[in-house]
Motif scaffolding. Structure first.
Motif, PDB file in Angstrom:
ATOM      1  N   CYS A  79      -0.599  -5.202  -6.783  1.00  0.00           N
ATOM      2  CA  CYS A  79      -1.804  -6.037  -6.933  1.00  0.00           C
ATOM      3  C   CYS A  79      -1.598  -7.066  -8.042  1.00  0.00           C
ATOM      4  O   CYS A  79      -1.952  -8.228  -7.880  1.00  0.00           O
ATOM      5  N   LEU A  80      -1.005  -6.654  -9.166  1.00  0.00           N
ATOM      6  CA  LEU A  80      -0.773  -7.597 -10.272  1.00  0.00           C
ATOM      7  C   LEU A  80       0.169  -8.715  -9.829  1.00  0.00           C
ATOM      8  O   LEU A  80      -0.052  -9.872 -10.132  1.00  0.00           O
TER       9      LEU A  80
ATOM     10  N   LYS B  53     -13.726  -7.705 -12.358  1.00  0.00           N
ATOM     11  CA  LYS B  53     -12.629  -6.760 -12.557  1.00  0.00           C
ATOM     12  C   LYS B  53     -12.908  -5.447 -11.832  1.00  0.00           C
ATOM     13  O   LYS B  53     -12.036  -4.884 -11.174  1.00  0.00           O
TER      14      LYS B  53
ATOM     15  N   GLU C 231       1.900   1.638  -3.561  1.00  0.00           N
ATOM     16  CA  GLU C 231       0.812   1.777  -4.517  1.00  0.00           C
ATOM     17  C   GLU C 231       0.783   3.133  -5.193  1.00  0.00           C
ATOM     18  O   GLU C 231       0.724   3.235  -6.391  1.00  0.00           O
TER      19      GLU C 231
ATOM     20  N   ASN D 288      -8.294  -1.067  -0.169  1.00  0.00           N
ATOM     21  CA  ASN D 288      -7.353  -1.887   0.586  1.00  0.00           C
ATOM     22  C   ASN D 288      -8.073  -2.814   1.569  1.00  0.00           C
ATOM     23  O   ASN D 288      -7.878  -2.748   2.786  1.00  0.00           O
TER      24      ASN D 288
ATOM     25  N   ILE E 182      -9.000  -2.204 -15.691  1.00  0.00           N
ATOM     26  CA  ILE E 182      -8.356  -3.094 -14.734  1.00  0.00           C
ATOM     27  C   ILE E 182      -6.854  -3.134 -14.952  1.00  0.00           C
ATOM     28  O   ILE E 182      -6.099  -3.474 -14.057  1.00  0.00           O
ATOM     29  N   ASN E 183      -6.409  -2.768 -16.141  1.00  0.00           N
ATOM     30  CA  ASN E 183      -4.970  -2.763 -16.319  1.00  0.00           C
ATOM     31  C   ASN E 183      -4.307  -1.636 -15.549  1.00  0.00           C
ATOM     32  O   ASN E 183      -3.094  -1.578 -15.445  1.00  0.00           O
ATOM     33  N   ASN E 184      -5.140  -0.734 -15.011  1.00  0.00           N
ATOM     34  CA  ASN E 184      -4.555   0.321 -14.193  1.00  0.00           C
ATOM     35  C   ASN E 184      -4.198  -0.159 -12.794  1.00  0.00           C
ATOM     36  O   ASN E 184      -3.773   0.626 -11.963  1.00  0.00           O
ATOM     37  N   LEU E 185      -4.416  -1.432 -12.523  1.00  0.00           N
ATOM     38  CA  LEU E 185      -4.024  -1.962 -11.229  1.00  0.00           C
ATOM     39  C   LEU E 185      -2.543  -1.718 -11.011  1.00  0.00           C
ATOM     40  O   LEU E 185      -1.742  -1.830 -11.922  1.00  0.00           O
ATOM     41  N   ASP E 186      -2.215  -1.440  -9.757  1.00  0.00           N
ATOM     42  CA  ASP E 186      -0.808  -1.158  -9.470  1.00  0.00           C
ATOM     43  C   ASP E 186       0.013  -2.446  -9.512  1.00  0.00           C
ATOM     44  O   ASP E 186      -0.511  -3.548  -9.492  1.00  0.00           O
TER      45      ASP E 186
ATOM     46  N   TRP F 215       1.147   3.603  -9.095  1.00  0.00           N
ATOM     47  CA  TRP F 215      -0.056   3.963  -9.841  1.00  0.00           C
ATOM     48  C   TRP F 215       0.286   5.114 -10.781  1.00  0.00           C
ATOM     49  O   TRP F 215       0.026   5.072 -11.951  1.00  0.00           O
TER      50      TRP F 215
ATOM     51  N   LEU G  97      -9.446  -8.894  -1.103  1.00  0.00           N
ATOM     52  CA  LEU G  97      -8.503  -8.785  -2.222  1.00  0.00           C
ATOM     53  C   LEU G  97      -7.783 -10.109  -2.448  1.00  0.00           C
ATOM     54  O   LEU G  97      -7.592 -10.546  -3.582  1.00  0.00           O
TER      55      LEU G  97
ATOM     56  N   SER H 173       0.832  -1.200   0.000  1.00  0.00           N
ATOM     57  CA  SER H 173       0.000   0.000   0.000  1.00  0.00           C
ATOM     58  C   SER H 173       0.864   1.246   0.000  1.00  0.00           C
ATOM     59  O   SER H 173       0.500   2.256  -0.553  1.00  0.00           O
TER      60      SER H 173
ATOM     61  N   ASN I 216      -8.133 -11.867  -5.968  1.00  0.00           N
ATOM     62  CA  ASN I 216      -6.951 -12.101  -6.795  1.00  0.00           C
ATOM     63  C   ASN I 216      -6.777 -13.578  -7.099  1.00  0.00           C
ATOM     64  O   ASN I 216      -6.394 -13.970  -8.196  1.00  0.00           O
TER      65      ASN I 216
ATOM     66  N   ASN J 253      -9.034  -2.970  -4.234  1.00  0.00           N
ATOM     67  CA  ASN J 253      -7.638  -2.569  -4.194  1.00  0.00           C
ATOM     68  C   ASN J 253      -7.505  -1.135  -3.702  1.00  0.00           C
ATOM     69  O   ASN J 253      -6.667  -0.838  -2.853  1.00  0.00           O
TER      70      ASN J 253
ATOM     71  N   LEU K 261     -10.707  -3.588  -8.631  1.00  0.00           N
ATOM     72  CA  LEU K 261     -10.224  -2.205  -8.604  1.00  0.00           C
ATOM     73  C   LEU K 261     -10.695  -1.500  -7.341  1.00  0.00           C
ATOM     74  O   LEU K 261      -9.927  -0.802  -6.678  1.00  0.00           O
TER      75      LEU K 261
ATOM     76  N   PHE L  34      -7.714  -8.466 -19.737  1.00  0.00           N
ATOM     77  CA  PHE L  34      -7.224  -7.264 -19.087  1.00  0.00           C
ATOM     78  C   PHE L  34      -7.226  -6.052 -20.003  1.00  0.00           C
ATOM     79  O   PHE L  34      -6.883  -4.959 -19.571  1.00  0.00           O
ATOM     80  N   GLY L  35      -7.598  -6.278 -21.273  1.00  0.00           N
ATOM     81  CA  GLY L  35      -7.641  -5.146 -22.191  1.00  0.00           C
ATOM     82  C   GLY L  35      -6.274  -4.542 -22.428  1.00  0.00           C
ATOM     83  O   GLY L  35      -6.104  -3.323 -22.419  1.00  0.00           O
ATOM     84  N   ILE L  36      -5.269  -5.405 -22.612  1.00  0.00           N
ATOM     85  CA  ILE L  36      -3.902  -4.906 -22.786  1.00  0.00           C
ATOM     86  C   ILE L  36      -3.498  -5.073 -24.241  1.00  0.00           C
ATOM     87  O   ILE L  36      -3.733  -6.102 -24.845  1.00  0.00           O
TER      88      ILE L  36
END
Lengths: 270, 166
Positions: A48-49, B100, A18, B110, A41-45, A22, B115, A15, B119, B107, B104, B138-140
């Motif tokens: 988290c990934l 998804k 993060e 927290n 969701i790809n903006n996850l830090d 971010w 989480l 945290s 995950n 996360n 977010l 994930f839209g990447i």
């Protein structure tokens, strides 16, 4: 991001990190237009990934995630996901940290990387490795992380699977340092030491009993078993490599460094 | 969990859409981001705490989860089984999109246990799937050139050697 092998996998750390991650990641994503709008969701830090990745078995899933994009490659192969061996660890319930190489190898999944703490001496004897893993020394130099195999053991490490060793010193008093049975063993930037005047002719740094496998014609790259050594110091022993199978020593190159010799060679099918 | 909570104070949270949620302070403790905000404020927090990144649907799911887990934990012995069953239902009830969005939100707020569970659920979804599937999920965008990708696959091949591909 500094690769700190002593970073503890700790959610409170995440945290704190993060915020910075971010922001850093948003800046990176700004260049590619469509992705951020269609799937936030790809903006996850990063933390988290990496937490998600820690649930995935390295083979094939974590390596698969490494192919998704550059950022994921960095995260999926990040040292924070590695297992660590630290002889001085007191709290055995801490996930991912093990008191000995045997326990780390036992707990590892195919494809894992095990980071071995520098300093002191790790006693190893006849550790059989039957799954593909990577053993890496945590020090700056291979001299910093030493695995010693005492008398009475045939070998320090016995490989029955494709593996990789990097940045480690392996010393054997009587037996051999590395016993290669099958698979492709890569040794990169290591030091292998045996007794200088061994009584036993079997005392060699590298012993390979592997036989060449059937190699299909027209294969671009040889996939046969072998030992592939680069930038490694080899000292002592009756001779550097002993093969009892039908692999042979090839392409030997030497560099005379200031205080030692560095070798590059392959042991594989002719 | 701290044992010393005298009166059950209520905290008000405000989502992006402006919806207000009254939350017991014991539940709010699990929303570490919110708790940090409360701890950092000198005076008692009386006005609604705005959560600019959290939508109503997600907050309501999160609070559901937390309320249920608190109920299980303070209840009977066999709570583990019930919790596992609840968790499984909870995961199944969501589409991938909702999952998804929930990650977010969890996360950002927290919420540690949730989480961990979410995950793990996402990891289960992408396990054993192709790289393309993961990218779509994930839209990447793929930022590798074909040559780089080929090179990376070759580099990692050492690990796949000898492993049975199903």
């Amino acid at each position: 991001m500094e690769l700190d092998p002593h970073m503890v996998q700790n959610h409170s750390d995440t945290s704190l990190m993060e915020e910075g991650n971010w922001k850093r990641c948003s800046r990176k994503r700004a260049s590619s237009s469509s992705s951020s709008s269609c799937s936030p969701i790809n903006n996850l830090d990063d933390g988290c990934l990496m937490h998600i990745f820690s649930f995935l078995p390295p083979i094939p899933d974590r390596f698969n995630t490494a192919l998704v994009c550059h950022r994921w490659n960095y995260l999926a192969c990040h040292p924070r996901l590695w297992l660590r061996v630290d002889r001085s660890v007191k709290d055995l319930s801490e996930p991912g940290v093990f008191p000995s190489i045997e326990t780390a190898v036992a707990a590892s999944r195919p494809g894992d990387t095990i980071l071995i703490a520098a300093g002191g001496v790790h006693c190893v004897s006849n550790i059989q490795i039957k799954k593909p893993i990577c053993l890496v020394g945590a020090g700056e130099l291979p001299d910093d992380t030493t695995l010693t195999c005492s008398r009475g053991a045939d070998s320090a490490l016995e490989f029955l699977s494709t593996c990789k060793l990097a940045n480690l010193t392996v010393k054997a008093e009587l037996g051999c340092c590395l016993l290669h049975r099958k698979g492709r063993l890569t040794i990169d930037g290591c030091i292998l030491q045996c007794e200088t005047n061994p009584l036993d002719y079997l005392s060699c740094p590298i012993v390979s009993t592997a036989n060449s496998t059937e190699v299909l014609p027209l294969q671009e790259k040889s996939n046969g078993d072998g030992v592939f050594v680069s930038q490694t110091r080899i000292e002592g022993g009756a001779k550097a490599v002993l093969t009892s199978g039908d692999l042979s020593l090839q392409r030997v190159r030497v560099i005379y460094a200031r205080t030692s010799l560095l070798f590059w060679f392959d042991v594989e099918q002719m | 969990m701290s044992g010393i909570s005298d009166t059950e104070r209520m905290i008000t949270l405000k989502t992006v859409e402006g919806t207000l949620f009254d939350v017991k302070s014991s539940i709010a403790k699990d929303l570490k981001t919110v708790q940090a905000f409360i701890d950092d404020s000198d005076d008692d927090v009386t006005s609604p705490i705005p959560l600019p990144n959290v939508f109503t649907r997600e907050l309501s799911r999160i609070l559901d989860y937390l309320n249920n887990h608190h109920r299980f934990r303070s209840g009977i012995e066999k709570a583990d089984e019930e919790m596992a069953r609840y968790d499984a239902e909870f995961a199944k009830s969501m589409s991938h999109e909702e999952l998804k969005a929930l990650i977010l939100a969890a996360n950002y707020l927290n919420v540690k246990d949730l989480l961990e569970f979410l995950n793990q659920t996402v990891a289960d979804v992408i396990q054993n799937k192709s790289v393309e599937f993961v990218r779509n999920f994930f839209g990447i965008e793929n930022d590798y050139t074909p040559e780089e990708e080929e090179k990376l696959r070759n580099e990692n091949e050492w690990a796949f050697n000898g492993v049975e591909q199903d």
